[in-house]
Design a protein around this motif. Structure first.
Motif, PDB file in Angstrom:
ATOM      1  N   ALA A  83       0.829  -1.211   0.000  1.00 52.41           N
ATOM      2  CA  ALA A  83       0.000   0.000   0.000  1.00 52.41           C
ATOM      3  C   ALA A  83       0.863   1.260   0.000  1.00 52.41           C
ATOM      4  CB  ALA A  83      -0.915  -0.003   1.224  1.00 52.41           C
ATOM      5  N   ASP A  84       0.382   2.285  -0.698  1.00 54.05           N
ATOM      6  CA  ASP A  84       1.072   3.574  -0.745  1.00 54.05           C
ATOM      7  C   ASP A  84       0.671   4.476   0.418  1.00 54.05           C
ATOM      8  OD1 ASP A  84       2.431   2.939  -3.104  1.00 54.05           O
ATOM      9  OD2 ASP A  84       0.747   3.620  -4.335  1.00 54.05           O
ATOM     10  N   ARG A 126     -18.445  10.153  16.578  1.00 58.49           N
ATOM     11  CA  ARG A 126     -17.799  10.471  15.291  1.00 58.49           C
ATOM     12  C   ARG A 126     -16.306  10.192  15.413  1.00 58.49           C
ATOM     13  NH1 ARG A 126     -19.182  16.196  15.070  1.00 58.49           N
ATOM     14  NH2 ARG A 126     -17.270  16.277  13.866  1.00 58.49           N
ATOM     15  N   VAL A 127     -15.945   8.931  15.214  1.00 58.51           N
ATOM     16  CA  VAL A 127     -14.559   8.492  15.381  1.00 58.51           C
ATOM     17  C   VAL A 127     -14.077   7.863  14.077  1.00 58.51           C
ATOM     18  CG1 VAL A 127     -13.030   6.961  16.668  1.00 58.51           C
ATOM     19  CG2 VAL A 127     -14.913   8.086  17.844  1.00 58.51           C
ATOM     20  N   SER A 128     -12.965   8.367  13.553  1.00 64.15           N
ATOM     21  CA  SER A 128     -12.385   7.754  12.361  1.00 64.15           C
ATOM     22  C   SER A 128     -11.615   6.505  12.797  1.00 64.15           C
ATOM     23  CB  SER A 128     -11.473   8.735  11.627  1.00 64.15           C
ATOM     24  OG  SER A 128     -10.362   9.061  12.421  1.00 64.15           O
ATOM     25  N   PRO A 129     -11.629   5.451  11.993  1.00 61.27           N
ATOM     26  CA  PRO A 129     -11.010   4.185  12.409  1.00 61.27           C
ATOM     27  C   PRO A 129      -9.487   4.249  12.365  1.00 61.27           C
ATOM     28  CG  PRO A 129     -11.733   4.036  10.142  1.00 61.27           C
ATOM     29  CD  PRO A 129     -12.216   5.368  10.661  1.00 61.27           C
ATOM     30  N   PRO A 130      -8.835   3.324  13.088  1.00 63.92           N
ATOM     31  CA  PRO A 130      -7.382   3.240  12.966  1.00 63.92           C
ATOM     32  C   PRO A 130      -7.012   2.754  11.564  1.00 63.92           C
ATOM     33  CG  PRO A 130      -8.219   1.416  14.277  1.00 63.92           C
ATOM     34  CD  PRO A 130      -9.370   2.325  14.003  1.00 63.92           C
ATOM     35  N   LYS A 131      -5.799   3.075  11.124  1.00 64.51           N
ATOM     36  CA  LYS A 131      -5.320   2.637   9.820  1.00 64.51           C
ATOM     37  C   LYS A 131      -3.957   1.982   9.990  1.00 64.51           C
ATOM     38  CE  LYS A 131      -8.026   5.869   7.226  1.00 64.51           C
ATOM     39  NZ  LYS A 131      -8.144   6.618   6.015  1.00 64.51           N
ATOM     40  N   PHE A 132      -3.584   1.178   9.012  1.00 64.05           N
ATOM     41  CA  PHE A 132      -2.394   0.333   9.149  1.00 64.05           C
ATOM     42  C   PHE A 132      -1.558   0.348   7.885  1.00 64.05           C
ATOM     43  CE2 PHE A 132      -6.075  -1.286  11.380  1.00 64.05           C
ATOM     44  CZ  PHE A 132      -5.619  -1.321  12.688  1.00 64.05           C
ATOM     45  N   LEU A 133      -0.257   0.113   8.090  1.00 71.24           N
ATOM     46  CA  LEU A 133       0.712   0.083   6.989  1.00 71.24           C
ATOM     47  C   LEU A 133       1.867  -0.788   7.452  1.00 71.24           C
ATOM     48  CD1 LEU A 133       0.976   1.517   4.212  1.00 71.24           C
ATOM     49  CD2 LEU A 133       2.274   3.283   5.366  1.00 71.24           C
ATOM     50  N   ILE A 134       2.499  -1.512   6.530  1.00 75.22           N
ATOM     51  CA  ILE A 134       3.660  -2.331   6.864  1.00 75.22           C
ATOM     52  C   ILE A 134       4.831  -1.885   6.003  1.00 75.22           C
ATOM     53  CG2 ILE A 134       4.684  -4.639   6.766  1.00 75.22           C
ATOM     54  CD1 ILE A 134       1.976  -5.805   7.457  1.00 75.22           C
ATOM     55  N   ARG A 135       5.987  -1.740   6.647  1.00 76.10           N
ATOM     56  CA  ARG A 135       7.219  -1.408   5.940  1.00 76.10           C
ATOM     57  C   ARG A 135       8.332  -2.308   6.446  1.00 76.10           C
ATOM     58  NH1 ARG A 135       4.362   0.146   2.637  1.00 76.10           N
ATOM     59  NH2 ARG A 135       3.988   2.273   1.993  1.00 76.10           N
TER      60      ARG A 135
END
Length: 100
Positions: free
Chosen positions: A17-18, A88-97
């Motif tokens: 993912a970018d 009104r809560v935005s969800p957590p987001k994830f990324l792997i490097r």
């Protein structure tokens, strides 16, 4: 080699993912039916990341009303802000490097 496991598909998706991806986006891209299942997989991917040479970045959930970040020990989407009680809560987001 056979097909990838669900966990391997999530890991590959987050590595390629970018930008950070939410659990709902992961569900749509992998065919997983339950949001909680995505969070469980990410938790276990993060546990094994130390041995496998990559890092799981967790961008915490954020309250859209008061602007505070909501951190948790295990990844999940909070139903409301613990500070102002807004839903009104935005969800957590994830990324792997890769590490290093």
């Amino acid at each position: 080699m056979g097909e990838l496991t669900t966990r391997e598909r999530i890991q590959l998706l987050l590595k390629s993912a970018d930008f950070p991806i939410s659990a709902k986006e992961i569900m749509a891209l992998t065919g997983i039916k339950r949001e909680q299942e995505v969070y469980e997989h990410i938790y276990h991917i993060a546990l094994s990341s130390k041995r496998k040479g990559f890092v799981v970045f967790v961008y915490p959930a954020k309250c859209e009303a008061c602007g505070r970040e909501i951190s948790m020990e295990r990844p999940r989407r909070p139903s409301r802000c613990p500070f102002c009680k807004s839903e009104r809560v935005s969800p957590p987001k994830f990324l792997i490097r890769d590490r290093g």
